[in-house]
Design a protein around this motif. Sequence first.
Motif, PDB file in Angstrom:
ATOM      1  N   HIS A 190       7.771   2.001   8.421  1.00 13.11           N
ATOM      2  CA  HIS A 190       7.238   1.279   7.267  1.00 13.11           C
ATOM      3  C   HIS A 190       5.802   0.865   7.548  1.00 13.11           C
ATOM      4  O   HIS A 190       5.541   0.128   8.500  1.00 13.11           O
ATOM      5  CB  HIS A 190       8.070   0.034   6.964  1.00 13.11           C
ATOM      6  N   LEU A 191       4.883   1.348   6.733  1.00 11.86           N
ATOM      7  CA  LEU A 191       3.479   0.956   6.808  1.00 11.86           C
ATOM      8  C   LEU A 191       3.249  -0.137   5.767  1.00 11.86           C
ATOM      9  O   LEU A 191       3.600   0.043   4.595  1.00 11.86           O
ATOM     10  CB  LEU A 191       2.581   2.167   6.522  1.00 11.86           C
ATOM     11  N   LEU A 192       2.707  -1.259   6.210  1.00 12.82           N
ATOM     12  CA  LEU A 192       2.468  -2.385   5.310  1.00 12.82           C
ATOM     13  C   LEU A 192       1.580  -1.960   4.143  1.00 12.82           C
ATOM     14  O   LEU A 192       0.547  -1.328   4.341  1.00 12.82           O
ATOM     15  CB  LEU A 192       1.814  -3.535   6.085  1.00 12.82           C
ATOM     16  N   LYS A 193       1.990  -2.331   2.936  1.00 17.36           N
ATOM     17  CA  LYS A 193       1.236  -1.989   1.724  1.00 17.36           C
ATOM     18  C   LYS A 193       0.465  -3.210   1.236  1.00 17.36           C
ATOM     19  O   LYS A 193       0.859  -4.350   1.482  1.00 17.36           O
ATOM     20  CB  LYS A 193       2.193  -1.525   0.629  1.00 17.36           C
ATOM     21  N   ASP A 194      -0.615  -2.961   0.495  1.00 25.24           N
ATOM     22  CA  ASP A 194      -1.399  -4.055  -0.081  1.00 25.24           C
ATOM     23  C   ASP A 194      -0.527  -4.980  -0.925  1.00 25.24           C
ATOM     24  O   ASP A 194      -0.734  -6.193  -0.922  1.00 25.24           O
ATOM     25  CB  ASP A 194      -2.546  -3.508  -0.940  1.00 25.24           C
ATOM     26  N   SER A 195       0.437  -4.421  -1.627  1.00 26.02           N
ATOM     27  CA  SER A 195       1.294  -5.227  -2.497  1.00 26.02           C
ATOM     28  C   SER A 195       2.205  -6.181  -1.718  1.00 26.02           C
ATOM     29  O   SER A 195       2.784  -7.098  -2.296  1.00 26.02           O
ATOM     30  CB  SER A 195       2.151  -4.317  -3.386  1.00 26.02           C
ATOM     31  N   GLU A 196       2.319  -5.989  -0.410  1.00 30.25           N
ATOM     32  CA  GLU A 196       3.182  -6.830   0.422  1.00 30.25           C
ATOM     33  C   GLU A 196       2.410  -7.911   1.190  1.00 30.25           C
ATOM     34  O   GLU A 196       3.014  -8.755   1.848  1.00 30.25           O
ATOM     35  CB  GLU A 196       3.936  -5.954   1.436  1.00 30.25           C
ATOM     36  N   VAL A 197       1.081  -7.876   1.114  1.00 32.52           N
ATOM     37  CA  VAL A 197       0.250  -8.769   1.922  1.00 32.52           C
ATOM     38  C   VAL A 197       0.523 -10.246   1.636  1.00 32.52           C
ATOM     39  O   VAL A 197       0.703 -11.038   2.567  1.00 32.52           O
ATOM     40  CB  VAL A 197      -1.248  -8.430   1.750  1.00 32.52           C
ATOM     41  N   ALA A 198       0.546 -10.635   0.383  1.00 31.94           N
ATOM     42  CA  ALA A 198       0.693 -12.064   0.042  1.00 31.94           C
ATOM     43  C   ALA A 198       1.994 -12.643   0.594  1.00 31.94           C
ATOM     44  O   ALA A 198       1.994 -13.702   1.236  1.00 31.94           O
ATOM     45  CB  ALA A 198       0.606 -12.256  -1.472  1.00 31.94           C
ATOM     46  N   GLU A 199       3.100 -11.961   0.366  1.00 32.96           N
ATOM     47  CA  GLU A 199       4.394 -12.455   0.845  1.00 32.96           C
ATOM     48  C   GLU A 199       4.455 -12.439   2.375  1.00 32.96           C
ATOM     49  O   GLU A 199       4.941 -13.395   2.994  1.00 32.96           O
ATOM     50  CB  GLU A 199       5.529 -11.604   0.266  1.00 32.96           C
ATOM     51  N   MET A 200       3.949 -11.377   2.988  1.00 30.01           N
ATOM     52  CA  MET A 200       3.964 -11.280   4.449  1.00 30.01           C
ATOM     53  C   MET A 200       3.103 -12.380   5.074  1.00 30.01           C
ATOM     54  O   MET A 200       3.460 -12.943   6.104  1.00 30.01           O
ATOM     55  CB  MET A 200       3.479  -9.901   4.890  1.00 30.01           C
ATOM     56  N   ALA A 201       1.979 -12.713   4.443  1.00 32.50           N
ATOM     57  CA  ALA A 201       1.084 -13.745   4.984  1.00 32.50           C
ATOM     58  C   ALA A 201       1.782 -15.097   5.052  1.00 32.50           C
ATOM     59  O   ALA A 201       1.608 -15.846   6.021  1.00 32.50           O
ATOM     60  CB  ALA A 201      -0.193 -13.832   4.160  1.00 32.50           C
ATOM     61  N   VAL A 202       2.583 -15.418   4.054  1.00 33.32           N
ATOM     62  CA  VAL A 202       3.324 -16.689   4.060  1.00 33.32           C
ATOM     63  C   VAL A 202       4.334 -16.693   5.207  1.00 33.32           C
ATOM     64  O   VAL A 202       4.454 -17.678   5.947  1.00 33.32           O
ATOM     65  CB  VAL A 202       4.023 -16.920   2.699  1.00 33.32           C
TER      66      VAL A 202
END
Length: 164
Positions: free
Chosen positions: A97-109
């Motif tokens: 799984h390569l992190l996607k831009d759409s996942e950044v906000a949730e992952m950052a929290v």
Amino acid sequence: MEAPFLSVAGCENIPPGGYSFNTTFPRESSAKGPAMKLVITYCSGSKRKDPGGLPAVERYDSQRIRDLADRDEGFFMILSGEFALLEAEEFIPWYDHLLKDSEVAEMAVTVADQMIEYEPEIVEYHTADPEEYPEVLPYLRVMIKACRYAELPLEIVLLRDNPE
């Protein structure tokens, strides 16, 4: 001499050799002792395919990760696009799984919450140059946002060699 500006959107202006900036004012050393540093790098697309769980430092087939894990300059962690922050010896299964831009906000929290548990004084993030390797940019964005949320100083270290 004034430090160069960091553009979060494209990170175009990070000079070779790294750039250090604080997302907040540095905290004073705690009563627990000297300042603790988290040393973090992103995961690797190259992974051992052994069945079952392996320690993260062994699962990722990456000299960069092994070299950073061997340093004695802070508590080492790996930013996974699937599992968020991992301790080097934390067991993980094989995944892709390569992190996607759409996942950044949730992952950052999630990453901010994880970092707060370790009570670091500073976070040192090692990354490839996002201009040369755009696939690392979502990971860098996670770290910038997470450190802002957690009110932790962030030092970014650009890697000069092959990021694997």
